[in-house]
Design a protein around this motif. Sequence first.
Motif, PDB file in Angstrom:
ATOM      1  N   GLU A 152       0.821  -1.211   0.000  1.00 54.46           N
ATOM      2  CA  GLU A 152       0.000   0.000   0.000  1.00 54.46           C
ATOM      3  C   GLU A 152       0.856   1.262   0.000  1.00 54.46           C
ATOM      4  OE1 GLU A 152      -2.747  -0.011   3.223  1.00 54.46           O
ATOM      5  OE2 GLU A 152      -3.199  -2.149   3.016  1.00 54.46           O
ATOM      6  N   LYS A 153       2.094   1.154   0.427  1.00 54.78           N
ATOM      7  CA  LYS A 153       2.909   2.333   0.706  1.00 54.78           C
ATOM      8  C   LYS A 153       3.710   2.777  -0.513  1.00 54.78           C
ATOM      9  CE  LYS A 153       3.240   0.746   5.486  1.00 54.78           C
ATOM     10  NZ  LYS A 153       4.096   0.183   6.541  1.00 54.78           N
ATOM     11  N   LYS A 154       3.652   4.081  -0.751  1.00 58.57           N
ATOM     12  CA  LYS A 154       4.456   4.656  -1.811  1.00 58.57           C
ATOM     13  C   LYS A 154       5.899   4.831  -1.333  1.00 58.57           C
ATOM     14  CE  LYS A 154       0.790   6.826  -4.473  1.00 58.57           C
ATOM     15  NZ  LYS A 154       0.317   8.038  -5.176  1.00 58.57           N
ATOM     16  N   ARG A 155       6.766   5.234  -2.249  1.00 62.14           N
ATOM     17  CA  ARG A 155       8.189   5.264  -1.965  1.00 62.14           C
ATOM     18  C   ARG A 155       8.529   6.147  -0.757  1.00 62.14           C
ATOM     19  NH1 ARG A 155      10.951   7.767  -6.507  1.00 62.14           N
ATOM     20  NH2 ARG A 155       9.883   6.135  -7.663  1.00 62.14           N
ATOM     21  N   THR A 156       7.882   7.313  -0.674  1.00 59.88           N
ATOM     22  CA  THR A 156       8.176   8.220   0.450  1.00 59.88           C
ATOM     23  C   THR A 156       7.872   7.558   1.785  1.00 59.88           C
ATOM     24  OG1 THR A 156       7.645  10.115  -0.952  1.00 59.88           O
ATOM     25  CG2 THR A 156       7.691  10.498   1.413  1.00 59.88           C
ATOM     26  N   THR A 157       6.731   6.875   1.866  1.00 61.16           N
ATOM     27  CA  THR A 157       6.335   6.206   3.107  1.00 61.16           C
ATOM     28  C   THR A 157       7.262   5.034   3.409  1.00 61.16           C
ATOM     29  OG1 THR A 157       4.055   6.788   2.580  1.00 61.16           O
ATOM     30  CG2 THR A 157       4.380   5.202   4.339  1.00 61.16           C
ATOM     31  N   LEU A 158       7.697   4.334   2.370  1.00 59.78           N
ATOM     32  CA  LEU A 158       8.626   3.219   2.572  1.00 59.78           C
ATOM     33  C   LEU A 158       9.953   3.713   3.138  1.00 59.78           C
ATOM     34  CD1 LEU A 158       7.984   1.176  -0.719  1.00 59.78           C
ATOM     35  CD2 LEU A 158       7.345   0.493   1.596  1.00 59.78           C
ATOM     36  N   LYS A 159      10.410   4.869   2.670  1.00 57.72           N
ATOM     37  CA  LYS A 159      11.655   5.439   3.197  1.00 57.72           C
ATOM     38  C   LYS A 159      11.524   5.765   4.681  1.00 57.72           C
ATOM     39  CE  LYS A 159      13.241   7.653  -1.086  1.00 57.72           C
ATOM     40  NZ  LYS A 159      13.512   8.966  -1.726  1.00 57.72           N
TER      41      LYS A 159
END
Length: 639
Positions: free
Chosen positions: A135-142
Amino acid sequence: MKLKTLRLKNFRSYSRETEIDISDLNVIIGKNDVGKSSILEALDIFFNGKPDKNDLSVVNDESQIEISCIFNDLPDILILDDSVETSLSDEFLLNSDGDLEIKKKFLVSKTGSISEEAVIICEHPDNENLVNLLEKKRTTLKLQLDELGIDSEGVDQRKSKELRRAIRNHFYPDQEIRTTSCEIKIDGRLDNEDNRKKIWSGLKKYLPIYSLFFVDKPLNDQDSDIQDPMKEIIKEVLKRDTISPLLDQLKEAVQEASTTMADETITKLNELDSKLAETLRSNFPKEPSWNTIFKLTLEDNRGVPLNKRGSGMRRLVLLSFFRAQIESRRTSNAPNIIYALEEPETSQHPDFQLMIVNALKELSETNNAQVLFTTHNSNLAKEIPKKSLRYAFVDDGNIRVENGTNPDGSDNSNIIDRIIETLGALPDPKNKVKALIFVEGENDVNGLINYSKLLHNHDNSILNLDNNEAVAFIPTGGSQLKHYIEKKYLDGLLQSQVHIYDSDKQEYINSVIALNAEGNLNKVGFNTKKPELENYLHHEAINECYKSQNIEINLTEIRDIDDVPEKVAIAVHNASGGDWNSINPDPIKNEEKQKKKISRVKRQLNMTAVEKMTIDRLRNRGGYDEIKSWLDTISEFVN
């Protein structure tokens, strides 16, 4: 990517979950109103639209329709949420069989409104901390990477794929990731910031195109059976590798420019009402539908569109469309496509019926194409390999669909007999057949018939096997329904038998020796002096066969020791710039692809290449006297 299995639940007459096997060619047979058309229309809903409230089964109290498609022959690499290559395996989006399983659920409310969601059934990491990873986009994954204190050295933080892998490995330090079967929602009331929307958008680009043709539907200017092939041409062209990237570039340019203008508008609004401006943001809720932009039709020199012409002409165009697709898909890297037809024999002359079924069979043998059609016509069904037959019937109040063959490849005799009974598929009158010709398979039937025509045209005293009611072919590995019927009805009779087998297998040599040792004057067996029937072909005939299909191969000789179908398959494949040993990086899949290409070549050799043979070419290959002796023996039994 190819469709392997269709599952229906609570859809029309399919109240309980029903599984339907899908192969390259699928011919659906059954009594009226049993649910044949529902299979085709369920697939159209899955790929192209939504059901209506009347599609909900009335047998039970459930309010949810489920249509599931399982795909195999998957791409080894693909692009999902980034411009970075990944794989369905790396993202844990495959089911326990290693296939891609997508289920679409349609909830029908009491008012008749329908909501839709799609899920992937997959073996996903069995850890509650990873449930929402996709569900998480790259910013959230970082941010999650930082929160977990994961060492980011060696992790390319520009790639969501790498971030997800690092987070998974954090919870499975031994990298032995334990999985459990679960549903990953990918569509249906997802927030715009939910990365699964992007994954689904990327995944849809790899799904097959599904084209459903209703040959006898009512016609109007906007929706006709002649416009359908033209629409499908547009859909297929838009999905080609040379076109799709250009559309993506155009989409990104339009979205970037539009977003800039929208953001400037919000900036100006902020000067007037900052609170309102804070609640707004630019967004593209839907992907552009390119195939609604481009229109293609056919018209005569007076400007009259063909949907205003007679139904016979329209159906000839449809037949021509399929024949053209065969040629196109041989010479281009065409996208995956599934063609579906409702009773293609409707309102067709018998000659055209046979032409269209042969075209559909040949189309199903091309790369990345599958074909489904329903029929009530026994003559059409008799031309179909038993493994491609699907019989729909009612069992204990529910619809079941079974195959013409068992999982081990043997005949499903009970189902085949029910198909014969349903179609009324009876053999020719028994007393017309005077000789049974036993061969290995359908390709040998075609080869022998075409050689007999060549020799008969040279010398009309030589027997012509084409449409000869005095003979019946029985392939010992016969796949078509008509061969099953002939064998079933003729095996117990007293006709003479002529067995003609290749000599490349010891079992066939032993069979001929044992047969001739019986001393029965009504039975005779031959083994080819060359390894296979294809070894009698001249290389010039083979070159001309493929040149007529715009494929240039330059064979210089055919030798008796050659595996001719494989030799030609390699030449045809290499003519397109491919590497025979690297069709697929997976050795097992590579071998499967090679076998399919060899099978298609065998068909071409025994049909088109034999037609390019001349008496001189046959004499040059040393086959004239031998083949004539077979035909003379058969002639003694029938005259």
